[in-house]
Scaffold this active site. Sequence first.
Site: not given
Length: 242
Positions: A112, A169
């Site tokens: 992430h 993302e």
Amino acid sequence: MQCIIANWKAHKSTSAVAGWFRDFREQLNQLRPESAAQVSVARKVVIAPAYFLLSAVATEIGQTKALVAERLHAELSLGVQDVSHLGAGSYTGAVAAVHLAGIGVTHAIVGHSERRRYFRETSQDVVGKVDQTLDAGITPVVCVDSAYSQEQITMLQRDWLNRLLFAYEPLAAIGSGKNASINQVKDEVSKIKALAGSVPVLYGGSMNDQNVAEYLLVTDGGLVGTASVEGKSFAELLVAAW
Ligand code: PGA
């Protein structure tokens, strides 16, 4: 397959878990049961809390699975937000994939952008995390932005690519309320699939109940932060999606 993942990040305390699931179930209870005939792809919902909440969330999932199956025709399971790039052993502070598999974790978010930014994780670390999770029988969800998607994908072994998910993302869209345009997401998903083959690609970045349905036209699901922090809003997002 479509997969929608709740990434609680470091938001919840132990005492908040029961309330989250009560609100989540309350929303779903208002729906009519989903008829299997209307569902053409397998649906998965994953809740990824912080490590210290895993056992409380696992218990709640056990009590909520049947409802999610009945109302949304989806499978509800447990995820984590990170995993060690090393196996079990003398690695102080690390959490090994093999141990997470032992408590029922099915998916692990890896790489992430918040891990890369605040914890200095590199694409090479992510390779180790994917290796460990696949070995343990957990599905890795590899997060990428366009600046490093190519680097990250080419570092992964080819035979891993049909056993994992990617999450596109874009940094500017995360937690900002500025979700990326459908065209931008469509383009990036095509680029990822051109490099990695027909792997599922999720979108993450200010996804909510207003925009999720549109993203599902060009992706295989979502990685949801802010809109997953409350049980009610996450249930509303799932209802809008399906
Ligand atoms: P957001 O977070 O939904 O709050 O933008 C998404 C993520 O960071 O996974």
